[in-house]
Motif scaffolding. Structure first.
Motif, short mmCIF file in Angstrom:
data_model
loop_
_atom_site.label_atom_id
_atom_site.label_comp_id
_atom_site.label_asym_id
_atom_site.label_seq_id
_atom_site.Cartn_x
_atom_site.Cartn_y
_atom_site.Cartn_z
N LYS A 259 0.85 -1.19 0.00
CA LYS A 259 0.00 0.00 0.00
C LYS A 259 0.89 1.25 0.00
N GLY A 260 0.59 2.15 -0.90
CA GLY A 260 1.41 3.35 -1.04
C GLY A 260 2.54 3.19 -2.02
N ASP A 261 2.79 1.94 -2.46
CA ASP A 261 3.88 1.67 -3.41
C ASP A 261 3.36 1.30 -4.80
N VAL A 262 2.04 1.39 -5.01
CA VAL A 262 1.43 1.00 -6.28
C VAL A 262 0.52 2.12 -6.77
N ILE A 263 0.65 2.45 -8.04
CA ILE A 263 -0.21 3.46 -8.67
C ILE A 263 -0.86 2.83 -9.90
N VAL A 264 -2.19 3.00 -10.03
CA VAL A 264 -2.90 2.64 -11.26
C VAL A 264 -3.44 3.94 -11.84
N SER A 265 -3.00 4.30 -13.03
CA SER A 265 -3.33 5.61 -13.59
C SER A 265 -4.80 5.74 -13.95
N GLY A 266 -5.44 4.62 -14.34
CA GLY A 266 -6.76 4.71 -14.95
C GLY A 266 -6.62 5.12 -16.40
N TYR A 267 -7.72 5.40 -17.05
CA TYR A 267 -7.70 5.74 -18.48
C TYR A 267 -6.89 7.02 -18.72
N VAL A 268 -5.98 6.96 -19.68
CA VAL A 268 -5.16 8.12 -20.05
C VAL A 268 -5.61 8.57 -21.43
N ALA A 269 -6.00 9.84 -21.55
CA ALA A 269 -6.73 10.31 -22.73
C ALA A 269 -5.89 10.48 -23.98
N SER A 270 -4.63 10.87 -23.86
CA SER A 270 -3.86 11.21 -25.06
C SER A 270 -2.53 10.49 -25.11
N ASP A 271 -2.02 10.30 -26.34
CA ASP A 271 -0.71 9.69 -26.52
C ASP A 271 0.38 10.55 -25.89
N HIS A 272 0.21 11.88 -25.94
CA HIS A 272 1.20 12.78 -25.35
C HIS A 272 1.31 12.55 -23.83
N GLU A 273 0.17 12.32 -23.19
CA GLU A 273 0.20 12.07 -21.75
C GLU A 273 0.76 10.67 -21.47
N VAL A 274 0.38 9.69 -22.29
CA VAL A 274 0.88 8.32 -22.10
C VAL A 274 2.39 8.30 -22.15
N PHE A 275 2.97 8.89 -23.18
CA PHE A 275 4.43 8.81 -23.33
C PHE A 275 5.16 9.72 -22.36
N GLY A 276 4.49 10.75 -21.86
CA GLY A 276 5.09 11.52 -20.78
C GLY A 276 5.29 10.64 -19.55
N LEU A 277 4.29 9.79 -19.26
CA LEU A 277 4.38 8.88 -18.12
C LEU A 277 5.39 7.77 -18.38
N LEU A 278 5.35 7.19 -19.58
CA LEU A 278 6.27 6.09 -19.89
C LEU A 278 7.73 6.54 -19.82
N GLY A 279 7.96 7.80 -20.17
CA GLY A 279 9.32 8.32 -20.15
C GLY A 279 9.91 8.48 -18.76
N GLU A 280 9.05 8.48 -17.73
CA GLU A 280 9.52 8.61 -16.35
C GLU A 280 9.69 7.26 -15.65
N ILE A 281 9.41 6.19 -16.37
CA ILE A 281 9.55 4.85 -15.79
C ILE A 281 10.97 4.35 -16.04
N ASP A 282 11.57 3.76 -15.02
CA ASP A 282 12.95 3.28 -15.13
C ASP A 282 13.06 1.98 -15.90
N VAL A 283 12.11 1.09 -15.69
CA VAL A 283 12.16 -0.22 -16.33
C VAL A 283 10.74 -0.78 -16.38
N PHE A 284 10.41 -1.47 -17.45
CA PHE A 284 9.11 -2.13 -17.58
C PHE A 284 9.30 -3.62 -17.31
N CYS A 285 8.27 -4.23 -16.76
CA CYS A 285 8.38 -5.65 -16.44
C CYS A 285 7.02 -6.34 -16.60
N TYR A 286 7.02 -7.45 -17.32
CA TYR A 286 5.82 -8.26 -17.51
C TYR A 286 6.15 -9.71 -17.18
N SER A 287 5.41 -10.28 -16.24
CA SER A 287 5.52 -11.70 -15.91
C SER A 287 4.30 -12.38 -16.52
#
Length: 363
Positions: free
Chosen positions: A241-269
């Motif tokens: 708790k406090g260590d997880v964020i779910v953005s919800g729907y993101v309206a624009s590609d500009h906003e999506v990639f602004g967020l993706l650019g601040e992520i250090d690493v992506f991970c999918y299991s």
């Protein structure tokens, strides 16, 4: 009175107001085919209110082929009208080209609604050998495999020239400034993507003192499996708790990639491993950040998709053995962050030209 033009292809869609990945794919596919062959196609909008029986009958009659990316709206109830259009196409001896992204990973009830579309199709375009094998393993639908052809899946969204500001973006910038490790996951959140797997990896990173902030850029898919409630219950169980964020729907590609650019690493299991149908993976790669993901189940998963295979070969996508545990993913994340990331040029239009040509060959 001049005769109405006959189109090579009629694309079934839900109109520009329907914002979802399936609708976006249909629009981009039609636009790309139009660039390659101007005047070759037209669109028919089908919603819960648009598309009368007479309109569908006339539109189908005015084309040689009907192209349907089914369902035309992700997880919505626009089912009857597109199925009616496919039935009319067969009655009027038009070719039906069905685009099918998933099979075994679908909710069982949804899979039942998809079956008529597969039966009515002349050709079924798929993007993953694993999904094709899932269809072959289905005791009811295995006969449909003879209709299947593989095509290379492109990304649904392209990295724009600039980014949009948002409160969440400021929060991520502040977290990075405070030394937190931001681990990301992009796309719709549903059971097939094993979203809780990343939570377990995050818990291990936290135990190691790495201050992870797990960020899901996307929203939950509403279904009958209570995915959102189960997700947050797992967050609490793992002490995140406090260590997880779910953005919800993101309206624009500009906003999506602004967020993706601040992520250090992506991970999918992923239980099924990486497949060539994962467009969300392709969006993440465009950010230039390292991406950790489970290795593919089939050795030939990317043989039909040289662009996707190149991303793996050049290290933009880093594979984890299928038998790795959560600690193994955590180790891979730490290792990836120590290595220098070399941005790989991403020819968005080229990816779409590839799939457009593959679909055009079936018309």
């Amino acid at each position: 009175m001049s005769e109405k033009p006959r189109y090579r292809a009629l694309f079934l869609g839900a109109g520009p107001k329907m914002h979802c990945g399936v609708g976006q794919f249909t629009r981009l596919l039609q636009e790309t085919i139009e660039k390659l062959a101007p005047g070759a196609g037209t669109a028919l909008t089908l919603t819960q209110t648009d598309g009368t029986i007479a309109e569908i009958w006339r539109a189908v009659g005015g084309a040689d082929s009907v192209v349907c990316n089914f369902p035309i709206v992700a997880w919505k109830r626009v089912i009857a009208r597109p199925l009616l259009a496919l039935l009319f196409a067969r009655l009027r001896r038009r070719k039906v080209v069905l685009i099918q992204h998933e099979w075994a990973g679908l909710n069982g009830i949804r899979r039942l609604t998809y079956m008529p579309a597969l039966w009515l199709a002349n050709t079924i375009v798929m993007f993953s050998p694993l999904v094709r094998r899932e269809l072959a393993d289905d005791s009811i639908m295995r006969g449909m495999v003879r209709k299947c052809v593989l095509a290379p899946l492109p990304p649904n969204i392209a990295a724009p020239a600039g980014f949009a500001d948002s409160m969440l973006l400021h929060r991520l910038v502040a977290a990075r400034g405070n030394g937190q490790l931001i681990v990301g996951h992009f796309g719709s959140i549903y059971p097939g993507k094993q979203p809780s797997g990343l939570l377990e990896i995050g818990a291990i990173l936290k135990q190691r003192g790495l201050q992870p902030l797990i960020v899901y850029v996307g929203s939950f898919i509403r279904g009958t499996d209570n995915i959102e409630q189960k997700f947050y219950a797992r967050v609490a169980e793992l002490g995140l708790k406090g260590d997880v964020i779910v953005s919800g729907y993101v309206a624009s590609d500009h906003e999506v990639f602004g967020l993706l650019g601040e992520i250090d690493v992506f991970c999918y299991s992923l239980a099924e491993g990486l497949t060539a149908r994962r467009s969300s993976i392709l969006a993440c790669v465009q950010s230039g950040r390292p991406l950790i993901v489970t290795g593919p189940t089939l050795p030939d998963e990317f043989d039909h998709h040289p662009r996707f295979k190149e991303l793996i070969d050049r290290g933009a996508i880093l594979l984890v053995p299928r038998d790795a545990d959560s600690a193994g993913y955590a180790d891979r994340i730490v290792k990836a962050l120590k290595r220098r990331t070399v941005p790989i040029p991403f020819d968005f239009d080229g990816w779409w030209t590839d799939v457009a040509n593959a679909v055009r060959a079936q018309l």
